[in-house]
Enzyme design. Structure first.
Site, PDB file in Angstrom:
ATOM      1  N   GLU A 136       0.862  -1.188   0.000  1.00 20.91           N
ATOM      2  CA  GLU A 136       0.000   0.000   0.000  1.00 20.91           C
ATOM      3  C   GLU A 136       0.892   1.230   0.000  1.00 20.91           C
ATOM      4  O   GLU A 136       2.097   1.125   0.255  1.00 20.91           O
ATOM      5  CB  GLU A 136      -0.882   0.015   1.255  1.00 20.91           C
ATOM      6  CG  GLU A 136      -1.848  -1.145   1.305  1.00 20.91           C
ATOM      7  CD  GLU A 136      -2.817  -1.040   2.480  1.00 20.91           C
ATOM      8  OE1 GLU A 136      -2.764  -0.027   3.223  1.00 20.91           O
ATOM      9  OE2 GLU A 136      -3.616  -1.973   2.647  1.00 20.91           O
ATOM     10  N   GLU A 181       9.348  -7.966  -3.735  1.00 18.90           N
ATOM     11  CA  GLU A 181       9.244  -9.140  -2.856  1.00 18.90           C
ATOM     12  C   GLU A 181      10.252  -9.084  -1.709  1.00 18.90           C
ATOM     13  O   GLU A 181      10.888 -10.071  -1.372  1.00 18.90           O
ATOM     14  CB  GLU A 181       9.382 -10.439  -3.654  1.00 18.90           C
ATOM     15  CG  GLU A 181       8.280 -10.564  -4.670  1.00 18.90           C
ATOM     16  CD  GLU A 181       7.770 -11.995  -4.833  1.00 18.90           C
ATOM     17  OE1 GLU A 181       7.150 -12.236  -5.855  1.00 18.90           O
ATOM     18  OE2 GLU A 181       7.978 -12.837  -3.950  1.00 18.90           O
TER      19      GLU A 181
END
Lengths: 377, 266
Positions: free
Chosen positions: A127, A361
């Site tokens: 986010e 990631e």
């Protein structure tokens, strides 16, 4: 200790290598230039069982293991990162949560289409204010009359906005200090995919911001127990690191392939530049680093396949390979000289594609944190 | 109808080929693969089966080679063959084309195929001849460099083949049984799916030695071969060509003509 791949792994690697060279390489430049999602390649990979490699056959998967998955990702990335990340994010991030935490009903309903590549899965974690600090989720899901009402935004999400995107598994706050994972299917009112980002690389992959406005999904779309979201996404990211580390090795190998071929062909001062020691030193160093990194990636995959804890090795593999990909692609461009700066040569694209591997990631800094923690520091 | 496909394990195309100076033969170390031409032969067999003009009961992959050659068979069955036959025996090592053709023919007799398919050449030896040798031993017609094949149901079952010749194309009608070697233009082989790869080992594989198929030991191996490997050498490296820069086209033409004239080529 046996460093040989099994016959099945070897044949899979050879097959993906052939496929990458014959089907992906001829279109990679155009897909990148036109920022076109590789629908045809995804369909082909689905038919070959590569969109569901590590999932059991009873759910439509290929019944392979993590090593098979890593090998396939490596060979695809050797030729094109966009195609590889599409398959990689779909598998480790999109499909894995459904398989690992989904109910039997969710698995039966979603996995067959995902594993066949008819539908793509996405994972909505990041986010605007929750990147490395992924627990700082602002997206909220409130249970009202048997429905989760979701409000919030996600960003940098892969595979959510294609014509075949099926669902996104998002993290959301379902209470004070409580994070849960919830499946939101594409087409659900209130769930919107924004315009694709203008990225540095991975141009043919789909990456977008997502918004959820009074988005309602059935209560049973919850993945696993309520409040288990934090633990779940950490586990998903652990697995995802094996895939992304395989991308790092593949990209570095692809850069070396191109650099070596070019150095043998390009002549300067009356001989191929591959005969000059400065170029040879670069090639030799890269080849050595790649082999070492590859072993680390395969070890992480093997540990997972053997049911051992692989958190440390996966983080080490991710840290090592991301940096290596950045360095290898830079050296490959350097060896190409001016031609390396021109888009006709694949190393130019490789260089742009590499940088995300030290960020996505889990940044290098997060990997260092994970590694240090595992060391007891 | 039963189709046998002859396959071979060869050094992978990416491996740089070289002659081993100690044996005078090709160095077959390094990464290996199923001969790419043979994948076209398997695909051709699969297309006959899927075409439906005739009922194909079985597709059998057959190879002769050392223990590692089993990998070529795994790939062959992952591409669609139903089972495989591996002829392997120390006595076969060093067989030339004639000896290999004899040994393969003996192996094929056990299978009594209606059609034998193979790639027109191997990626290593590149002899182009094994199909004809096998056909001779089996007393079957042989067609080489076939790039299109249509089955006409019988009896007798016939194949209408187009073969690539130096001067153009031959269209040949042949009655089965026959031995057909195919070119790479005949089809685009499929890739084996991961499921097919993992299922390959579950398909039956017959391991045979020379005694199982009545191969006379004195007709195979190095001693049973007529070819003597003596003085194989890699061809000498070509000297760099002469580059004529095209600054003034008239001058360039003159230079090219003079160059050709000097060598009595015009």
């Amino acid at each position: 200790m046996d460093f040989d791949l099994s016959d099945d792994h070897r044949l899979l690697r050879q097959t993906v290598r052939d496929f990458a060279r014959e089907q992906v390489a001829p279109v990679a430049e155009e897909l990148d230039r036109t920022k076109s999602f590789p629908y045809e390649l995804v369909a082909q990979m689905g038919e070959l069982g590569w969109m569901g490699i590590p999932f059991p056959e009873e759910y439509g998967g290929a019944g392979g293991d993590s090593l098979a998955y890593a090998l396939a990702v490596e060979e695809l990335t050797r030729v094109d990162s966009s195609v590889a990340i599409t398959m990689c994010a779909h598998t480790s991030l999109g499909t894995q949560p459904v398989y690992l935490f989904g109910s039997e009903v969710q698995r039966r309903e979603l996995l067959p289409d995902l594993c066949a590549g008819r539908r793509l899965g996405a994972f909505g974690l990041t986010e605007p204010e929750a990147g490395s600090d992924a627990g700082n989720v602002r997206t909220r899901a409130t249970l009202q009359d048997g429905e989760w009402v979701i409000d919030g935004a996600k960003q940098f999400i892969t595979n959510a906005g294609t014509e075949i995107s099926g669902h996104v598994a998002i993290t959301a706050k379902t209470g004070e200090n409580e994070i849960s994972n919830i499946i939101v299917e594409n087409g659900t009112p209130g769930y919107e995919q924004g315009q694709p980002y203008r990225k540095m690389g991975w141009n043919a992959s789909d990456t977008r911001p997502l918004t959820f406005t009074d988005c309602r999904v059935p209560e049973e779309n919850l993945l696993g127990p309520r409040g288990a979201g934090f633990k779940q996404f950490l586990h998903i990211l652990d697995i995802g690191r094996i895939g992304v580390a395989a991308m790092g090795v593949g990209l570095a190998q692809g850069a070396l392939d191109e650099a070596l071929a070019y150095a043998k062909e390009r002549r300067a001062f009356g001989k191929p530049i591959s005969k000059f020691q400065t170029i040879q030193a670069k090639l030799a160093d890269l080849s050595t680093e790649i082999e070492a990194a590859r072993l680390l990636v395969y070890k992480a995959a093997r540990e997972k396949d053997l049911g051992r804890n692989f958190t440390l090795t996966a983080a080490q593999a991710k840290l090592k390979t991301g940096r290596l990909a950045v360095r290898a692609t830079e050296e490959a461009v350097q060896i190409h000289g001016g031609y390396g700066y021109i888009e006709e040569y694949p190393v130019c694209r490789f260089y742009r594609d590499a940088k995300i591997l030290t960020i996505g990631e889990g940044t290098d800094e997060i990997q260092q944190m994970v590694i240090a923690r595992a060391l007891g520091a | 109808m039963k189709i046998c496909v002859l396959v071979k394990e060869v050094p992978d195309a990416a491996v740089q080929k070289r002659i081993d100076p100690s044996t005078g033969r090709m160095d077959r170390n390094g990464e290996k693969n199923l001969n790419p031409y043979d994948t076209h032969a398997i695909e051709a067999a699969m297309q006959i089966r899927e075409g439906g003009a005739v009922e194909v009961d079985e597709i059998v992959a057959v190879t002769m080679g050392p223990s590692t050659a089993i990998r070529a068979l795994h790939k062959a069955v992952s591409l669609g063959a139903d089972r495989s036959v591996h002829l392997s025996d120390d006595a076969l090592a060093g067989s030339d084309v004639a000896a290999t053709g004899y040994a393969l023919a003996q192996t094929l007799k056990r299978e009594s195929p209606d059609l034998v398919l193979l790639g027109q050449q191997s990626d290593d030896g590149e002899c182009y001849t094994i199909g004809a040798v096998v056909a001779d031993h089996l007393q079957m017609p042989s067609l080489t460099q076939v790039i299109q094949m249509d089955v006409e149901a019988g009896p007798p079952t016939q194949l209408r083949c187009e073969r690539q010749a130096e001067y153009g194309y031959d269209t040949v009608q042949v009655e089965l049984p026959a031995v057909i070697s195919v070119g790479d233009a005949i089809n685009e082989p499929r890739y084996p799916s991961l499921k097919a790869i993992m299922g390959a080992k579950k398909k039956p594989l017959d391991a045979l030695a020379i005694g199982d198929v009545d191969i006379a030991a004195d007709r195979v191996g190095e001693s049973g071969s007529k070819v003597i490997c003596g003085d194989f050498k890699a061809p000498p490296a070509k000297s760099a060509g002469e580059i004529i820069e095209d600054e003034d086209t008239n001058e360039t033409v003159e230079k090219i003509v003079a160059w050709l004239d000097e060598r009595k080529l015009i």
